[in-house]
Design a protein around this motif. Structure first.
Motif, PDB file in Angstrom:
ATOM      1  N   ILE A 153      19.594 -28.295 -25.037  1.00 45.37           N
ATOM      2  CA  ILE A 153      20.035 -26.998 -25.350  1.00 45.37           C
ATOM      3  C   ILE A 153      19.274 -26.533 -26.781  1.00 45.37           C
ATOM      4  N   ALA A 154      19.502 -27.586 -27.644  1.00 40.51           N
ATOM      5  CA  ALA A 154      18.722 -27.422 -28.935  1.00 40.51           C
ATOM      6  C   ALA A 154      17.358 -26.868 -28.937  1.00 40.51           C
ATOM      7  N   LYS A 155      16.709 -27.554 -27.777  1.00 39.21           N
ATOM      8  CA  LYS A 155      15.243 -27.343 -27.336  1.00 39.21           C
ATOM      9  C   LYS A 155      15.223 -26.012 -27.026  1.00 39.21           C
ATOM     10  N   ALA A 156      15.959 -25.575 -26.343  1.00 44.40           N
ATOM     11  CA  ALA A 156      16.033 -24.162 -25.783  1.00 44.40           C
ATOM     12  C   ALA A 156      16.077 -23.023 -26.649  1.00 44.40           C
ATOM     13  N   LEU A 157      16.971 -23.363 -27.951  1.00 45.58           N
ATOM     14  CA  LEU A 157      17.335 -22.496 -28.925  1.00 45.58           C
ATOM     15  C   LEU A 157      16.120 -22.357 -29.737  1.00 45.58           C
ATOM     16  N   SER A 158      15.198 -23.502 -29.871  1.00 48.17           N
ATOM     17  CA  SER A 158      14.258 -23.729 -30.712  1.00 48.17           C
ATOM     18  C   SER A 158      13.097 -22.588 -30.073  1.00 48.17           C
ATOM     19  N   LYS A 159      13.128 -22.069 -28.747  1.00 51.59           N
ATOM     20  CA  LYS A 159      12.109 -21.392 -28.218  1.00 51.59           C
ATOM     21  C   LYS A 159      12.976 -20.042 -28.332  1.00 51.59           C
ATOM     22  N   ARG A 160      13.876 -19.769 -29.032  1.00 52.44           N
ATOM     23  CA  ARG A 160      14.208 -18.324 -29.158  1.00 52.44           C
ATOM     24  C   ARG A 160      15.155 -17.982 -27.763  1.00 52.44           C
ATOM     25  N   VAL A 161      15.870 -18.802 -27.165  1.00 54.03           N
ATOM     26  CA  VAL A 161      16.136 -18.457 -25.754  1.00 54.03           C
ATOM     27  C   VAL A 161      17.228 -17.061 -25.878  1.00 54.03           C
ATOM     28  N   ARG A 162      17.018 -16.359 -24.856  1.00 52.69           N
ATOM     29  CA  ARG A 162      17.955 -14.873 -24.670  1.00 52.69           C
ATOM     30  C   ARG A 162      18.584 -15.113 -23.329  1.00 52.69           C
ATOM     31  N   LEU A 163      18.093 -15.965 -22.425  1.00 54.30           N
ATOM     32  CA  LEU A 163      18.998 -16.071 -21.256  1.00 54.30           C
ATOM     33  C   LEU A 163      18.564 -17.672 -21.010  1.00 54.30           C
ATOM     34  N   LEU A 164      19.781 -18.369 -20.938  1.00 57.37           N
ATOM     35  CA  LEU A 164      19.757 -19.950 -20.712  1.00 57.37           C
ATOM     36  C   LEU A 164      20.428 -20.185 -19.272  1.00 57.37           C
ATOM     37  N   ILE A 165      19.462 -20.973 -18.528  1.00 59.23           N
ATOM     38  CA  ILE A 165      19.805 -21.364 -17.343  1.00 59.23           C
ATOM     39  C   ILE A 165      20.077 -22.832 -17.350  1.00 59.23           C
ATOM     40  N   LEU A 166      21.246 -23.156 -16.831  1.00 59.35           N
ATOM     41  CA  LEU A 166      21.625 -24.577 -16.747  1.00 59.35           C
ATOM     42  C   LEU A 166      21.981 -24.846 -15.359  1.00 59.35           C
ATOM     43  N   ASP A 167      21.246 -25.898 -14.848  1.00 61.75           N
ATOM     44  CA  ASP A 167      21.552 -26.541 -13.457  1.00 61.75           C
ATOM     45  C   ASP A 167      22.156 -27.752 -13.308  1.00 61.75           C
ATOM     46  N   GLU A 168      23.460 -27.532 -13.102  1.00 61.22           N
ATOM     47  CA  GLU A 168      24.519 -28.762 -12.829  1.00 61.22           C
ATOM     48  C   GLU A 168      24.569 -29.703 -14.332  1.00 61.22           C
ATOM     49  N   PRO A 169      24.770 -28.822 -15.397  1.00 62.75           N
ATOM     50  CA  PRO A 169      24.683 -29.319 -16.549  1.00 62.75           C
ATOM     51  C   PRO A 169      25.937 -30.488 -16.618  1.00 62.75           C
ATOM     52  N   THR A 170      26.925 -30.444 -16.092  1.00 68.70           N
ATOM     53  CA  THR A 170      27.751 -31.328 -16.419  1.00 68.70           C
ATOM     54  C   THR A 170      28.118 -32.582 -15.396  1.00 68.70           C
ATOM     55  N   ALA A 171      27.288 -32.433 -14.604  1.00 67.60           N
ATOM     56  CA  ALA A 171      27.231 -33.438 -13.400  1.00 67.60           C
ATOM     57  C   ALA A 171      27.244 -34.798 -13.430  1.00 67.60           C
ATOM     58  N   SER A 172      26.673 -35.239 -14.712  1.00 69.04           N
ATOM     59  CA  SER A 172      26.528 -36.634 -15.315  1.00 69.04           C
ATOM     60  C   SER A 172      27.342 -36.898 -16.330  1.00 69.04           C
ATOM     61  N   LEU A 173      28.026 -35.814 -16.647  1.00 66.47           N
ATOM     62  CA  LEU A 173      29.043 -35.992 -17.999  1.00 66.47           C
ATOM     63  C   LEU A 173      30.646 -36.350 -17.805  1.00 66.47           C
ATOM     64  N   ASN A 174      31.122 -37.202 -18.944  1.00 64.07           N
ATOM     65  CA  ASN A 174      32.654 -37.363 -18.650  1.00 64.07           C
ATOM     66  C   ASN A 174      33.346 -35.853 -19.089  1.00 64.07           C
ATOM     67  N   GLU A 175      34.719 -35.971 -18.844  1.00 68.46           N
ATOM     68  CA  GLU A 175      35.368 -34.839 -19.332  1.00 68.46           C
ATOM     69  C   GLU A 175      35.367 -34.582 -20.570  1.00 68.46           C
ATOM     70  N   ASN A 176      35.286 -35.251 -21.720  1.00 67.56           N
ATOM     71  CA  ASN A 176      35.018 -34.726 -22.922  1.00 67.56           C
ATOM     72  C   ASN A 176      33.671 -34.174 -23.280  1.00 67.56           C
ATOM     73  N   ASP A 177      32.592 -34.878 -22.802  1.00 71.52           N
ATOM     74  CA  ASP A 177      31.344 -34.422 -22.862  1.00 71.52           C
ATOM     75  C   ASP A 177      31.092 -32.844 -22.100  1.00 71.52           C
ATOM     76  N   SER A 178      31.798 -32.904 -20.944  1.00 73.10           N
ATOM     77  CA  SER A 178      31.753 -31.460 -20.393  1.00 73.10           C
ATOM     78  C   SER A 178      32.602 -30.402 -20.971  1.00 73.10           C
ATOM     79  N   ALA A 179      33.598 -30.649 -21.487  1.00 77.02           N
ATOM     80  CA  ALA A 179      34.382 -29.644 -22.505  1.00 77.02           C
ATOM     81  C   ALA A 179      33.597 -29.104 -23.680  1.00 77.02           C
TER      82      ALA A 179
END
Length: 520
Positions: A153-179
């Motif tokens: 996401i930081a990499k996306a911000l470096s490209k001056r993101v205006r529309l961020l598309i996230l495909d299953e961003p929490t699929a591999s994350l535990n509950e704390n990281d997902s939150a």
């Protein structure tokens, strides 16, 4: 609010298969718009059209961004306007630093020389924006999966993101990281950044989305304004699968028999740090017709335990004894484990479970080539019959068994992996995160398969990070923490609270040991 994006009448087909049919999709500025649907519904295809992976002319319809029609030739065109997509499989280079990953494609430079001071300073600013305190020169390989998502996401911000598309961003994350990740999305919304969230975790979608659009069979079938309507998961599921799921988990009356798989004093050391014990003298048992769940936080040792049992596929200095059907066996290799009657469905189907550029037929028969061969030569007709049989039994959605496996949706890829191992006719089947990244309809089908295996007298072991899944499917749940089992609950007595209490109680004890307050 003003629409930042409109996709009008988008249609896309592959070799005669209609993936998208006249889809309309609108995202407002500063909105979190969730896109949900079964695997194969067309979500990823729609986003690839939007991001230029499928260039203009390769689809029908139009894309309006910032009030102008856009005709993207490739992903560089869409990124130039601030449309950034983060795929489920992260595009980071593990042995490069955070700073190098963020600015790899667009480093600040002066007279053709990279300005390292600016790279370092900008990276620190971007990491602060996503809530990371790591230093810019930290290697990506030293970060957990949750933090790697934030680096993306930081990499996306470096490209001056205006529309961020996230495909299953929490699929591999535990509950704390997902939150933590979802909190970042809410913070970006406050800054005016729009997001498209593709997810199968409906509770997370309902928590953060301003609007939810449901795709089914390549069509838009429902759109919910979360600010004006009550979001009901049942409504979303009905729209996704075109039927009511009266019960999220299929009913089964368990008939549990004698022990089929027994492990005594199983100990495994880390393959690189050979003095470090990862699995610590574990005793374990599965009975015929029983589904045993293994709960625990990421890093508890669940996957390492399963892989070490499956032909010592992970770990060093492994010791302990194993019995299958009352007979002691020596699972010294993967081939020996398969021959003994063990099967293991890995948590990472794309890296470890499938050959993505091979067809469905080859993947299904891969672990059982002797069953479709004569005198050491594969019988093509026999292989074709077997593959078609499993395609029908498992309801794998593909054009035919000659279709490349990498072209299938996640849920159908998972069914191919299951088919591969079911063909070996195992006595005990380990399922490591069997429903990760797949939709609610495909999940239900996999739960039905698990029930069928148990009813056939197989022993099934399910490792899952989803508590409701363990509670809904398993006859008995073991809790693992730091390479040891620290709790055991029958289906009748298991609750999320009891399982988490067992995990956290033992984590607190570990902490006291480290602080010298308790003897290990």
């Amino acid at each position: 609010m003003t629409a930042i994006l409109e996709m009008r009448g988008v249609s896309k087909s592959f070799a005669g298969v209609q993936a998208l049919r006249d889809v309309n999709f609108t995202v407002e500025a500063g909105q979190i718009h969730a896109l949900v649907g079964e695997n194969g519904a067309g979500k990823s295809t729609l986003m690839k059209v939007l991001s230029g992976v499928y260039p203009h002319g390769d689809y029908e319809g139009s894309i309006i961004f910032d009030g102008e029609e856009r005709r993207f030739r490739d992903i560089n065109d869409s990124e130039a306007l601030g449309i950034i997509i983060i795929h489920q499989e992260l595009a980071l280079i593990p042995l490069m630093s955070i700073a190098e990953n963020i600015f790899l494609s667009h480093p600040p430079s002066s007279l053709g020389v990279i300005d390292r001071d600016t790279v370092y300073r900008r990276t620190k600013e971007l990491l602060a924006q996503v809530g990371l305190t790591e230093m810019p020169d930290t290697l990506v390989t030293d970060l957990g999966v949750g933090k790697q998502q934030l680096v993306e996401i930081a990499k996306a911000l470096s490209k001056r993101v205006r529309l961020l598309i996230l495909d299953e961003p929490t699929a591999s994350l535990n509950e704390n990281d997902s939150a933590a990740l979802l909190e970042r999305l809410l913070a970006f919304r406050a800054q005016g950044i729009a997001s498209i969230l593709i997810s199968h975790k409906l509770s997370e979608v309902a928590r953060v989305a301003d609007r939810i659009t449901v795709l089914r069979d390549g069509r838009t079938v429902d759109s919910i304004d979360c600010r004006a309507e009550t979001v009901e998961e049942d409504r979303i599921i009905r729209s996704m699968v075109n039927r009511d799921l009266a019960h999220r988990f299929p009913q089964r009356t368990a008939t549990i028999g004698t022990p089929v798989f027994t492990v005594k004093d199983w100990t495994v050391h880390h393959p690189l740090h050979r003095d470090r014990r990862v699995i610590k003298g574990v005793d374990f048992e599965v009975r015929r017709g029983e589904v045993v769940g293994i709960a625990g936080l990421m890093g508890a040792g669940r996957t390492e335990f399963a892989m070490s049992l499956f032909g010592r596929a992970w770990g060093e200095r492994i010791s302990g004894r194993v019995w299958l059907d009352g007979r002691e066996v020596h699972l010294s290799s993967v081939a020996a484990a398969i021959d003994a009657g063990l099967a293991y469905v890995t948590e990472d189907r794309k890296e470890l479970g499938l050959i993505l550029d091979a067809d469905v037929r080859k993947n299904i028969t891969l672990a059982s080539l002797g069953r479709v061969a004569r005198q050491g030569v594969i019988d093509d007709m026999s292989e074709l019959r077997v593959a078609n049989d499993y395609r029908n039994r498992m309801r794998i959605r593909c054009s035919d068994v000659y279709q490349e496996t990498g072209q299938l949706s996640g849920g159908n890829q998972q069914k191919v992996v299951l088919s591969k191992w079911l063909m070996t006719d195992p006595k005990v089947l380990f399922l490591d995160e069997p429903t990760r990244g797949i939709d609610v309809g495909a999940k239900y089908e996999i739960y039905c398969i698990i029930n069928e295996l148990a009813e056939a007298g197989k022993g099934v072991v399910m490792i899952s990070s989803e508590m409701p899944e363990l509670l809904g499917v398993c006859d008995r749940i073991l809790v693992m923490n730091d390479g040891a089992f620290v709790g055991e609950f029958s289906a009748a007595e298991a609750t999320q609270e009891r399982i988490m209490r067992a995990i956290m109680r033992n984590k607190e004890m570990d902490k006291k040991v480290l602080q010298g307050e308790l003897q290990p």
